[in-house]
Design a protein around this motif. Structure first.
Motif, PDB file in Angstrom:
ATOM      1  N   ILE A  39     -39.835  80.508  15.887  1.00  0.00           N
ATOM      2  CA  ILE A  39     -38.677  80.393  15.544  1.00  0.00           C
ATOM      3  C   ILE A  39     -37.813  79.324  16.323  1.00  0.00           C
ATOM      4  O   ILE A  39     -38.077  79.607  17.631  1.00  0.00           O
ATOM      5  N   PRO A  40     -37.280  78.389  15.831  1.00  0.00           N
ATOM      6  CA  PRO A  40     -36.455  77.323  16.631  1.00  0.00           C
ATOM      7  C   PRO A  40     -35.265  78.156  17.340  1.00  0.00           C
ATOM      8  O   PRO A  40     -34.594  79.172  16.949  1.00  0.00           O
ATOM      9  N   ASN A  41     -35.233  78.135  18.850  1.00  0.00           N
ATOM     10  CA  ASN A  41     -34.302  78.998  19.683  1.00  0.00           C
ATOM     11  C   ASN A  41     -32.890  78.416  19.799  1.00  0.00           C
ATOM     12  O   ASN A  41     -32.328  78.883  20.701  1.00  0.00           O
ATOM     13  N   LYS A  42     -32.666  77.028  19.319  1.00  0.00           N
ATOM     14  CA  LYS A  42     -31.277  76.687  19.526  1.00  0.00           C
ATOM     15  C   LYS A  42     -30.613  76.337  18.153  1.00  0.00           C
ATOM     16  O   LYS A  42     -31.203  76.047  17.103  1.00  0.00           O
ATOM     17  N   ILE A  43     -29.357  76.170  18.447  1.00  0.00           N
ATOM     18  CA  ILE A  43     -28.620  76.147  17.205  1.00  0.00           C
ATOM     19  C   ILE A  43     -27.426  74.994  17.584  1.00  0.00           C
ATOM     20  O   ILE A  43     -26.978  74.788  18.599  1.00  0.00           O
ATOM     21  N   ALA A  44     -27.261  73.922  16.439  1.00  0.00           N
ATOM     22  CA  ALA A  44     -26.473  72.817  16.568  1.00  0.00           C
ATOM     23  C   ALA A  44     -25.228  73.035  15.812  1.00  0.00           C
ATOM     24  O   ALA A  44     -25.214  73.482  14.616  1.00  0.00           O
ATOM     25  N   THR A  45     -24.057  72.921  16.201  1.00  0.00           N
ATOM     26  CA  THR A  45     -22.909  72.591  15.577  1.00  0.00           C
ATOM     27  C   THR A  45     -21.985  71.444  15.766  1.00  0.00           C
ATOM     28  O   THR A  45     -22.132  71.035  16.916  1.00  0.00           O
ATOM     29  N   ILE A  46     -21.313  71.091  15.110  1.00  0.00           N
ATOM     30  CA  ILE A  46     -20.303  69.942  15.201  1.00  0.00           C
ATOM     31  C   ILE A  46     -18.951  70.424  15.956  1.00  0.00           C
ATOM     32  O   ILE A  46     -18.345  71.560  15.428  1.00  0.00           O
ATOM     33  N   ALA A  47     -18.534  69.725  16.972  1.00  0.00           N
ATOM     34  CA  ALA A  47     -17.495  70.079  17.804  1.00  0.00           C
ATOM     35  C   ALA A  47     -16.167  70.126  16.829  1.00  0.00           C
ATOM     36  O   ALA A  47     -16.074  69.192  15.980  1.00  0.00           O
ATOM     37  N   LYS A  61     -31.269  88.555  19.957  1.00  0.00           N
ATOM     38  CA  LYS A  61     -31.071  89.333  18.701  1.00  0.00           C
ATOM     39  C   LYS A  61     -31.044  88.539  17.288  1.00  0.00           C
ATOM     40  O   LYS A  61     -31.795  88.766  16.344  1.00  0.00           O
ATOM     41  N   GLN A  62     -30.505  87.291  17.562  1.00  0.00           N
ATOM     42  CA  GLN A  62     -30.361  86.446  16.470  1.00  0.00           C
ATOM     43  C   GLN A  62     -31.706  85.923  16.158  1.00  0.00           C
ATOM     44  O   GLN A  62     -32.235  85.971  14.913  1.00  0.00           O
ATOM     45  N   LEU A  63     -32.640  85.488  16.857  1.00  0.00           N
ATOM     46  CA  LEU A  63     -34.066  85.177  16.869  1.00  0.00           C
ATOM     47  C   LEU A  63     -34.929  86.283  16.388  1.00  0.00           C
ATOM     48  O   LEU A  63     -35.522  85.859  15.353  1.00  0.00           O
ATOM     49  N   ARG A  64     -34.667  87.643  16.451  1.00  0.00           N
ATOM     50  CA  ARG A  64     -35.356  88.571  16.102  1.00  0.00           C
ATOM     51  C   ARG A  64     -34.881  88.710  14.678  1.00  0.00           C
ATOM     52  O   ARG A  64     -36.006  89.056  13.714  1.00  0.00           O
ATOM     53  N   LEU A  65     -33.798  88.498  14.319  1.00  0.00           N
ATOM     54  CA  LEU A  65     -33.381  88.884  12.925  1.00  0.00           C
ATOM     55  C   LEU A  65     -33.686  87.575  12.042  1.00  0.00           C
ATOM     56  O   LEU A  65     -34.218  87.937  10.954  1.00  0.00           O
ATOM     57  N   GLU A  66     -33.816  86.522  12.489  1.00  0.00           N
ATOM     58  CA  GLU A  66     -34.403  85.401  11.916  1.00  0.00           C
ATOM     59  C   GLU A  66     -35.904  85.481  11.471  1.00  0.00           C
ATOM     60  O   GLU A  66     -36.444  84.961  10.408  1.00  0.00           O
TER      61      GLU A  66
END
Length: 165
Positions: A39-47, A61-66
């Motif tokens: 599962i990808p472990n990084k998240i990208a957002t626009i500033a 936690k987010q990784l486990r839930l995904e």
């Protein structure tokens, strides 16, 4: 059945074996699930300035839930394909396992994470015209199951349903 399974594409390696029992009324699926490390472990957002991309690590936690949602989604999809492919099938018993490190021995084990016994009638009650609103974890949990999973997505190994019992 084999053609239907072979025609499926998965975003991560997923290996399925099956056994037809009870004159085609019971289908037993055994699924080698992807590992949580896939599962990808990084998240990208626009500033806020909209001029740069912020990349940050996901929480454990987010990784486990995904991961939980992903593997339950695999089970949900396979149950649906099985019922659609085999009209005489009354029950799909699906068990999923993953290769995980046992810290006591340092060895990799095939640990079963879940096992579901899904009946056709119950599965037909799902609102298929609104699948985007169906949570695969909740949907699969509504059927007879064996699973030790915390609310934060931590899986403990289980002993799955046994086709001989």
């Amino acid at each position: 059945m084999r053609e239907a399974i072979d025609s499926l594409s998965w975003p991560r390696e997923t290996i399925i074996s099956y056994e037809i029992r009870n004159d085609g009324k019971d289908i037993w699926l055994d699924v080698d699930l992807p590992e949580i490390e896939d599962i990808p472990n990084k998240i990208a957002t626009i500033a806020a300035t909209r001029r740069k991309l912020n990349i940050k690590n996901k929480s454990k936690k987010q990784l486990r839930l995904e991961y939980s949602r992903h593997v339950h989604g695999i089970a949900f999809r396979l149950v649906g394909i099985t019922f659609a492919t085999l009209p005489e099938c009354k029950y799909v018993i699906i068990s999923g396992y993953s290769q995980r490190l046992e810290s006591a021995t340092g060895k990799i084990n095939d640990d079963y994470l879940f096992s579901f016994k899904v009946d056709r009638e119950g599965f037909s009650n799902i609102n298929y015209s609104s699948l985007e609103n169906v949570d695969p974890v909740a949907a699969m949990s509504s059927f007879n199951h064996i699973r030790k999973m915390t609310a934060t997505g931590i899986f403990k190994p289980i002993t799955p349903f046994d086709p001989e019992n």
